[in-house]
Design an enzyme around this catalytic site. Structure first.
Site, mmCIF file in Angstrom:
data_model
loop_
_atom_site.group_PDB
_atom_site.id
_atom_site.type_symbol
_atom_site.label_atom_id
_atom_site.label_comp_id
_atom_site.label_asym_id
_atom_site.label_seq_id
_atom_site.Cartn_x
_atom_site.Cartn_y
_atom_site.Cartn_z
ATOM 1 C CD GLU A 136 34.153 41.341 50.585
ATOM 2 O OE1 GLU A 136 35.237 40.926 51.060
ATOM 3 O OE2 GLU A 136 33.711 40.947 49.476
ATOM 4 C CD GLU A 156 33.008 51.498 55.409
ATOM 5 O OE1 GLU A 156 34.030 52.191 55.575
ATOM 6 O OE2 GLU A 156 33.048 50.307 55.043
ATOM 7 C CG HIS A 192 42.740 42.265 49.214
ATOM 8 N ND1 HIS A 192 42.693 43.634 49.041
ATOM 9 C CD2 HIS A 192 41.607 41.939 49.892
ATOM 10 C CE1 HIS A 192 41.602 44.108 49.613
ATOM 11 N NE2 HIS A 192 40.917 43.115 50.132
ATOM 12 N NE ARG A 208 36.182 35.684 49.006
ATOM 13 C CZ ARG A 208 36.645 34.958 50.022
ATOM 14 N NH1 ARG A 208 36.966 33.703 49.816
ATOM 15 N NH2 ARG A 208 36.773 35.481 51.222
ATOM 16 C CG HIS A 240 46.266 39.754 50.964
ATOM 17 N ND1 HIS A 240 45.873 38.500 51.362
ATOM 18 C CD2 HIS A 240 45.428 40.617 51.597
ATOM 19 C CE1 HIS A 240 44.844 38.588 52.195
ATOM 20 N NE2 HIS A 240 44.550 39.866 52.355
ATOM 21 C CG ASP A 283 32.220 45.191 53.333
ATOM 22 O OD1 ASP A 283 33.236 44.750 53.913
ATOM 23 O OD2 ASP A 283 32.284 46.013 52.402
#
Length: 360
Positions: A134, A120, A208, A210, A240, A98
């Site tokens: 995503e 996936e 991590h 967003r 990260h 994604d």
């Protein structure tokens, strides 16, 4: 048959490298000619991964620039694929998951009349903005894919409910389990872990996402610190590279005696840390799939998950991002015993099923 297997980020290379290796095994017998195509969306992390699987990119677009926006990534990938597809005539382009790399490559291939295989496929959180971007990316990729390689039966059922033709969907298992099988058989994970940390009384943390950056992440970090201080269990946290993530983590966990804040680790090192951890607290998607292989419980520090199989199997809990809820979830993780629970994400043969599906 010529196929292109695309990756641009660390999670992607973990999940597509086994497919590329299997394609190379089948090259002579089945007539597959495979190109490993790197966009370089995450340059540093991709470079970190190449040595583990002993593969190099056949084509490297090297699009990475500092502080690039999602639209800039998308533009560069589409432009790069427009030129590549003029030069090389692929029967299939495989994309995984994604990312912006996967979505842009799929659209570029679709517009050039190349068949797309989505590794996936069928994952959904149900919220277009969480995770962002995503959730949108994976929905778009499924729309243009000739074959959708669903990792689980539930993923297939999601696609069927959305109206996709069953003939386009193949349940394969998740290729991340193939990657784990590879790593376990090629590396001494106990030695790898001891080079990072000698303590055995620890839990593993990765954060991590967003959409979590800001107060949500502060809440999570404060819960982790409270729990570690109270129970005396060490935190091992590969931080990260995102500057906004690092700022929050170091503000909240600096001075915490139990917190081991380390630089990002490669996949072998992460697998070694995962294998020996008490449990995991994460907002990552991949670790939700990887932890059950080693019988580890996952505290999912997010408001949604596109991997409900983890929760349904008993291997995890969707804790949200409220400090108190995360804190209580950590105690549930401490009490967890895997017993006879089964990994819902696969058996290590997904790559073979994917390639067999396009060979007919």
């Amino acid at each position: 048959m010529r196929i292109g297997i695309v990756f641009g980020t660390r999670p992607e290379i973990i999940k597509v490298a086994p497919v590329y290796l299997k394609a190379k095994e089948m090259e002579k017998e089945e007539g597959i000619e495979a190109d490993f195509i790197c966009t370089g969306q995450h340059r540093e992390m991709v470079d970190m991964m190449k040595g583990i699987f002993n593969v190099e990119a056949d084509i490297d677009m090297n699009i990475m620039t500092a502080n690039q926006t999602l639209n800039e990534v998308m533009y560069k990938v589409v432009r790069g694929f427009e030129e590549l597809l003029k030069e090389r005539h692929y029967d299939w382009i495989f994309v995984q998951g994604d990312t912006t790399t996967a979505m842009a490559a799929a659209l570029a291939a679709f517009n050039r009349g190349v068949k797309i295989g989505h590794i996936e496929a069928g994952l959904r959180s149900g919220d277009l903005y969480d995770p962002f971007p995503e959730e949108m990316n994976r929905r778009v990729i499924d729309q243009v894919s000739e074959k959708m390689f669903a990792p689980t039966q539930r993923s297939k059922e999601t696609l069927l409910r959305e109206g996709f033709n069953e003939e386009r969907i193949v349940v394969t298992g998740n290729t991340v389990i193939d990657a784990q099988v590879y790593v376990v058989s090629h590396f001494n994970l106990d030695d790898v872990r001891r080079k990072i940390i000698w303590h055995e009384n620890y839990f593993l943390v990765t954060l991590h996402r967003r959409e979590n950056i800001g107060q949500r992440m502060r809440n999570i970090l404060r819960a982790l610190r409270r729990f570690s201080d109270k129970e005396g269990i060490q935190i091992v946290f590969p931080v990260h590279k995102n500057p906004k993530v690092r700022e929050l983590v170091y503000e909240e966990l600096s001075g915490c005696e139990n917190a081991h804040l380390i630089e990002p680790v490669n996949y072998v090192e992460l697998t070694a840390l995962l294998k020996d951890a008490k449990f995991v607290a994460t907002d990552s998607g991949g670790i939700q799939e990887e932890a059950p292989t080693f019988g580890k419980f996952v505290v999912v520090c997010r408001e949604t998950t596109e991997r409900p199989e983890l929760i349904e199997s008993g291997f995890g809990l969707l804790a949200g991002t409220d400090e108190e809820k995360v804190f209580q979830a950590l105690y549930k993780a401490l009490e967890f015993r895997a017993g006879g629970l089964k990994n819902p994400f696969g058996d290590g043969h997904a790559s073979e099923r994917i390639l067999n599906a396009i060979l007919g």
